[in-house]
Scaffold this motif. Structure first.
Motif, PDB file in Angstrom:
ATOM      1  N   ALA A 190     -59.016 -60.405 -40.609  1.00 10.74           N
ATOM      2  CA  ALA A 190     -58.365 -61.228 -39.590  1.00 10.74           C
ATOM      3  C   ALA A 190     -59.354 -62.122 -38.853  1.00 10.74           C
ATOM      4  O   ALA A 190     -59.110 -63.320 -38.656  1.00 10.74           O
ATOM      5  CB  ALA A 190     -57.619 -60.328 -38.608  1.00 10.74           C
ATOM      6  N   GLY A 191     -60.479 -61.562 -38.419  1.00 11.71           N
ATOM      7  CA  GLY A 191     -61.445 -62.348 -37.678  1.00 11.71           C
ATOM      8  C   GLY A 191     -62.044 -63.463 -38.514  1.00 11.71           C
ATOM      9  O   GLY A 191     -62.232 -64.588 -38.034  1.00 11.71           O
ATOM     10  N   LEU A 192     -62.350 -63.159 -39.777  1.00 10.92           N
ATOM     11  CA  LEU A 192     -62.892 -64.187 -40.663  1.00 10.92           C
ATOM     12  C   LEU A 192     -61.906 -65.340 -40.820  1.00 10.92           C
ATOM     13  O   LEU A 192     -62.290 -66.511 -40.819  1.00 10.92           O
ATOM     14  CB  LEU A 192     -63.207 -63.585 -42.036  1.00 10.92           C
ATOM     15  CG  LEU A 192     -64.411 -62.645 -42.116  1.00 10.92           C
ATOM     16  CD1 LEU A 192     -64.454 -61.965 -43.479  1.00 10.92           C
ATOM     17  CD2 LEU A 192     -65.712 -63.385 -41.843  1.00 10.92           C
ATOM     18  N   SER A 193     -60.639 -65.019 -40.937  1.00 10.27           N
ATOM     19  CA  SER A 193     -59.621 -66.056 -41.110  1.00 10.27           C
ATOM     20  C   SER A 193     -59.464 -66.895 -39.847  1.00 10.27           C
ATOM     21  O   SER A 193     -59.352 -68.125 -39.913  1.00 10.27           O
ATOM     22  CB  SER A 193     -58.278 -65.421 -41.485  1.00 10.27           C
ATOM     23  OG  SER A 193     -58.365 -64.792 -42.747  1.00 10.27           O
ATOM     24  N   ARG A 194     -59.449 -66.247 -38.674  1.00  4.57           N
ATOM     25  CA  ARG A 194     -59.313 -67.005 -37.427  1.00  4.57           C
ATOM     26  C   ARG A 194     -60.506 -67.934 -37.220  1.00  4.57           C
ATOM     27  O   ARG A 194     -60.353 -69.068 -36.780  1.00  4.57           O
ATOM     28  CB  ARG A 194     -59.172 -66.056 -36.232  1.00  4.57           C
ATOM     29  CG  ARG A 194     -57.761 -65.545 -36.011  1.00  4.57           C
ATOM     30  CD  ARG A 194     -57.601 -64.919 -34.638  1.00  4.57           C
ATOM     31  NE  ARG A 194     -58.453 -63.753 -34.485  1.00  4.57           N
ATOM     32  CZ  ARG A 194     -58.110 -62.527 -34.872  1.00  4.57           C
ATOM     33  NH1 ARG A 194     -56.946 -62.316 -35.454  1.00  4.57           N
ATOM     34  NH2 ARG A 194     -58.921 -61.517 -34.675  1.00  4.57           N
ATOM     35  N   ARG A 195     -61.694 -67.434 -37.529  1.00  3.58           N
ATOM     36  CA  ARG A 195     -62.882 -68.269 -37.347  1.00  3.58           C
ATOM     37  C   ARG A 195     -62.850 -69.473 -38.283  1.00  3.58           C
ATOM     38  O   ARG A 195     -63.172 -70.587 -37.880  1.00  3.58           O
ATOM     39  CB  ARG A 195     -64.155 -67.453 -37.588  1.00  3.58           C
ATOM     40  CG  ARG A 195     -65.428 -68.267 -37.358  1.00  3.58           C
ATOM     41  CD  ARG A 195     -66.677 -67.440 -37.484  1.00  3.58           C
ATOM     42  NE  ARG A 195     -66.861 -66.909 -38.823  1.00  3.58           N
ATOM     43  CZ  ARG A 195     -68.039 -66.554 -39.318  1.00  3.58           C
ATOM     44  NH1 ARG A 195     -69.144 -66.688 -38.587  1.00  3.58           N
ATOM     45  NH2 ARG A 195     -68.139 -66.055 -40.527  1.00  3.58           N
ATOM     46  N   PHE A 196     -62.453 -69.268 -39.538  1.00  2.00           N
ATOM     47  CA  PHE A 196     -62.382 -70.371 -40.494  1.00  2.00           C
ATOM     48  C   PHE A 196     -61.389 -71.418 -40.004  1.00  2.00           C
ATOM     49  O   PHE A 196     -61.661 -72.627 -40.042  1.00  2.00           O
ATOM     50  CB  PHE A 196     -61.961 -69.842 -41.869  1.00  2.00           C
ATOM     51  CG  PHE A 196     -61.986 -70.886 -42.945  1.00  2.00           C
ATOM     52  CD1 PHE A 196     -63.135 -71.133 -43.661  1.00  2.00           C
ATOM     53  CD2 PHE A 196     -60.852 -71.627 -43.237  1.00  2.00           C
ATOM     54  CE1 PHE A 196     -63.166 -72.114 -44.658  1.00  2.00           C
ATOM     55  CE2 PHE A 196     -60.865 -72.606 -44.213  1.00  2.00           C
ATOM     56  CZ  PHE A 196     -62.028 -72.845 -44.919  1.00  2.00           C
ATOM     57  N   TRP A 197     -60.233 -70.952 -39.537  1.00  4.15           N
ATOM     58  CA  TRP A 197     -59.223 -71.880 -39.025  1.00  4.15           C
ATOM     59  C   TRP A 197     -59.764 -72.657 -37.834  1.00  4.15           C
ATOM     60  O   TRP A 197     -59.609 -73.878 -37.754  1.00  4.15           O
ATOM     61  CB  TRP A 197     -57.964 -71.111 -38.637  1.00  4.15           C
ATOM     62  CG  TRP A 197     -56.874 -71.985 -38.097  1.00  4.15           C
ATOM     63  CD1 TRP A 197     -55.949 -72.689 -38.806  1.00  4.15           C
ATOM     64  CD2 TRP A 197     -56.612 -72.277 -36.714  1.00  4.15           C
ATOM     65  NE1 TRP A 197     -55.119 -73.388 -37.949  1.00  4.15           N
ATOM     66  CE2 TRP A 197     -55.506 -73.155 -36.674  1.00  4.15           C
ATOM     67  CE3 TRP A 197     -57.200 -71.860 -35.515  1.00  4.15           C
ATOM     68  CZ2 TRP A 197     -54.983 -73.623 -35.472  1.00  4.15           C
ATOM     69  CZ3 TRP A 197     -56.679 -72.338 -34.316  1.00  4.15           C
ATOM     70  CH2 TRP A 197     -55.574 -73.202 -34.307  1.00  4.15           C
ATOM     71  N   TYR A 198     -60.422 -71.958 -36.901  1.00  2.75           N
ATOM     72  CA  TYR A 198     -60.905 -72.626 -35.687  1.00  2.75           C
ATOM     73  C   TYR A 198     -61.957 -73.678 -36.020  1.00  2.75           C
ATOM     74  O   TYR A 198     -62.003 -74.743 -35.395  1.00  2.75           O
ATOM     75  CB  TYR A 198     -61.504 -71.589 -34.731  1.00  2.75           C
ATOM     76  CG  TYR A 198     -61.752 -72.123 -33.346  1.00  2.75           C
ATOM     77  CD1 TYR A 198     -60.741 -72.123 -32.390  1.00  2.75           C
ATOM     78  CD2 TYR A 198     -62.998 -72.640 -32.989  1.00  2.75           C
ATOM     79  CE1 TYR A 198     -60.950 -72.619 -31.121  1.00  2.75           C
ATOM     80  CE2 TYR A 198     -63.214 -73.140 -31.717  1.00  2.75           C
ATOM     81  CZ  TYR A 198     -62.205 -73.133 -30.788  1.00  2.75           C
ATOM     82  OH  TYR A 198     -62.412 -73.628 -29.533  1.00  2.75           O
ATOM     83  N   GLN A 199     -62.793 -73.395 -37.011  1.00  2.00           N
ATOM     84  CA  GLN A 199     -63.838 -74.359 -37.362  1.00  2.00           C
ATOM     85  C   GLN A 199     -63.256 -75.670 -37.894  1.00  2.00           C
ATOM     86  O   GLN A 199     -63.768 -76.752 -37.628  1.00  2.00           O
ATOM     87  CB  GLN A 199     -64.790 -73.773 -38.408  1.00  2.00           C
ATOM     88  CG  GLN A 199     -65.942 -74.726 -38.746  1.00  2.00           C
ATOM     89  CD  GLN A 199     -66.767 -74.258 -39.920  1.00  2.00           C
ATOM     90  OE1 GLN A 199     -66.223 -73.815 -40.938  1.00  2.00           O
ATOM     91  NE2 GLN A 199     -68.078 -74.338 -39.792  1.00  2.00           N
ATOM     92  N   HIS A 200     -62.146 -75.568 -38.655  1.00  2.00           N
ATOM     93  CA  HIS A 200     -61.678 -76.734 -39.400  1.00  2.00           C
ATOM     94  C   HIS A 200     -60.348 -77.324 -38.919  1.00  2.00           C
ATOM     95  O   HIS A 200     -59.961 -78.395 -39.387  1.00  2.00           O
ATOM     96  CB  HIS A 200     -61.507 -76.363 -40.880  1.00  2.00           C
ATOM     97  CG  HIS A 200     -62.799 -76.029 -41.559  1.00  2.00           C
ATOM     98  ND1 HIS A 200     -63.770 -76.959 -41.817  1.00  2.00           N
ATOM     99  CD2 HIS A 200     -63.270 -74.850 -42.043  1.00  2.00           C
ATOM    100  CE1 HIS A 200     -64.790 -76.389 -42.440  1.00  2.00           C
ATOM    101  NE2 HIS A 200     -64.515 -75.117 -42.585  1.00  2.00           N
ATOM    102  N   TYR A 201     -59.640 -76.645 -37.998  1.00  4.02           N
ATOM    103  CA  TYR A 201     -58.256 -77.052 -37.780  1.00  4.02           C
ATOM    104  C   TYR A 201     -58.117 -78.465 -37.224  1.00  4.02           C
ATOM    105  O   TYR A 201     -57.135 -79.161 -37.504  1.00  4.02           O
ATOM    106  CB  TYR A 201     -57.520 -76.040 -36.885  1.00  4.02           C
ATOM    107  CG  TYR A 201     -57.572 -76.349 -35.409  1.00  4.02           C
ATOM    108  CD1 TYR A 201     -56.555 -77.077 -34.788  1.00  4.02           C
ATOM    109  CD2 TYR A 201     -58.650 -75.937 -34.631  1.00  4.02           C
ATOM    110  CE1 TYR A 201     -56.610 -77.363 -33.436  1.00  4.02           C
ATOM    111  CE2 TYR A 201     -58.700 -76.237 -33.280  1.00  4.02           C
ATOM    112  CZ  TYR A 201     -57.681 -76.945 -32.699  1.00  4.02           C
ATOM    113  OH  TYR A 201     -57.734 -77.251 -31.360  1.00  4.02           O
TER     114      TYR A 201
END
Length: 250
Positions: A190-201
């Motif tokens: 979950a954390g890895l996915s949220r961080r990836f989204w936040y970096q690129h959204y």
């Protein structure tokens, strides 16, 4: 965009969603509150939540060296809970422990994210279907509230409020699924996915659409519609995968 809880409508919604989700997930009665004199495990949870949010929102960016003493002072939490929180973050893939070199925030890699999504698709569909079937009335009420809170956060363009709501949605759906084995497999992603989204959204994503797709899952769970919950979960992961592939071109 305001990152301070209590200053915007979406931030207040995030706080309400957090409170509702935590009560439903933990079974805590209304009015239950934690004081400063907390057991180490509770302090570890607090340290973990704070560090996870700082990492996923890139306050602590990839490659940054994390010193225990600095984190103890920054969080105002003792060394043992901070150390245990870092161990949990290492298991989640958000930090890397390198003997004799230190603790580093892990790198972000799109191809790793795509492999992660292959697993998330199967597990999230399963958990969504189980939660629709097994959730309590109180949990279903919370899912309905989270759906509206997510839409409010998107309308206010408040990405941090949305991420907090997403985290509590993940915690509640995991609890409602009543399957600890599926949950253990999914929670580390979950954390890895949220961080990836936040970096690129901001470059590749659509916050209102992201919130709508999450809200659709919440609303299916609130209706106790097993088939709709599974379908909404698949549609959400379809979008997340499309978003991840777009970042290859950035």
């Amino acid at each position: 965009m305001n990152f301070v809880i209590g200053k915007t409508t979406s931030a207040r919604s995030a706080q309400r969603g957090e409170t509702r989700a935590r009560k439903a997930a933990s079974g805590a009665p209304d009015g239950a509150a934690g004081g400063d004199d907390l057991p180490d495990q509770t302090l570890t949870d607090r340290a973990y939540r704070q560090l996870e949010e700082m990492i996923t929102t890139l306050v602590l960016p990839p490659g940054m060296v994390l010193g225990e003493q600095n984190l103890v002072q920054r969080l105002g939490i003792g060394r043992t809970p901070v150390r245990e929180a870092l161990q949990r973050l290492a298991r989640d893939g958000l930090v890397v422990v390198m003997p004799r070199r230190g603790i580093f925030v892990s790198d972000i890699n799109v191809r790793t994210q795509l492999r992660l999504l292959e697993t998330r698709r199967v597990l999230e569909r399963l958990i969504a279907r189980l939660a629709a079937e097994r959730s309590t009335k109180e949990e279903r009420d919370v899912f309905a509230g989270l759906a509206q809170d997510m839409r409010d956060a998107a309308a206010a363009s408040d990405d941090l409020a949305f991420m907090r709501l997403d985290r509590h949605f993940n915690e509640l759906i995991a609890t409602a699924s009543r399957n600890e084995f599926a949950v253990r497999s999914l929670e580390s992603m979950a954390g890895l996915s949220r961080r990836f989204w936040y970096q690129h959204y901001k470059q590749a994503a659509d916050l209102p659409l992201t919130a709508t797709l999450h809200a659709d899952v919440c609303e299916a769970l609130a209706r106790r519609d097993v088939e709709a919950a599974g379908a909404a979960s698949d549609k959400l992961v379809d979008y997340i995968e499309s978003f991840a592939r777009k970042t290859l071109d950035l």
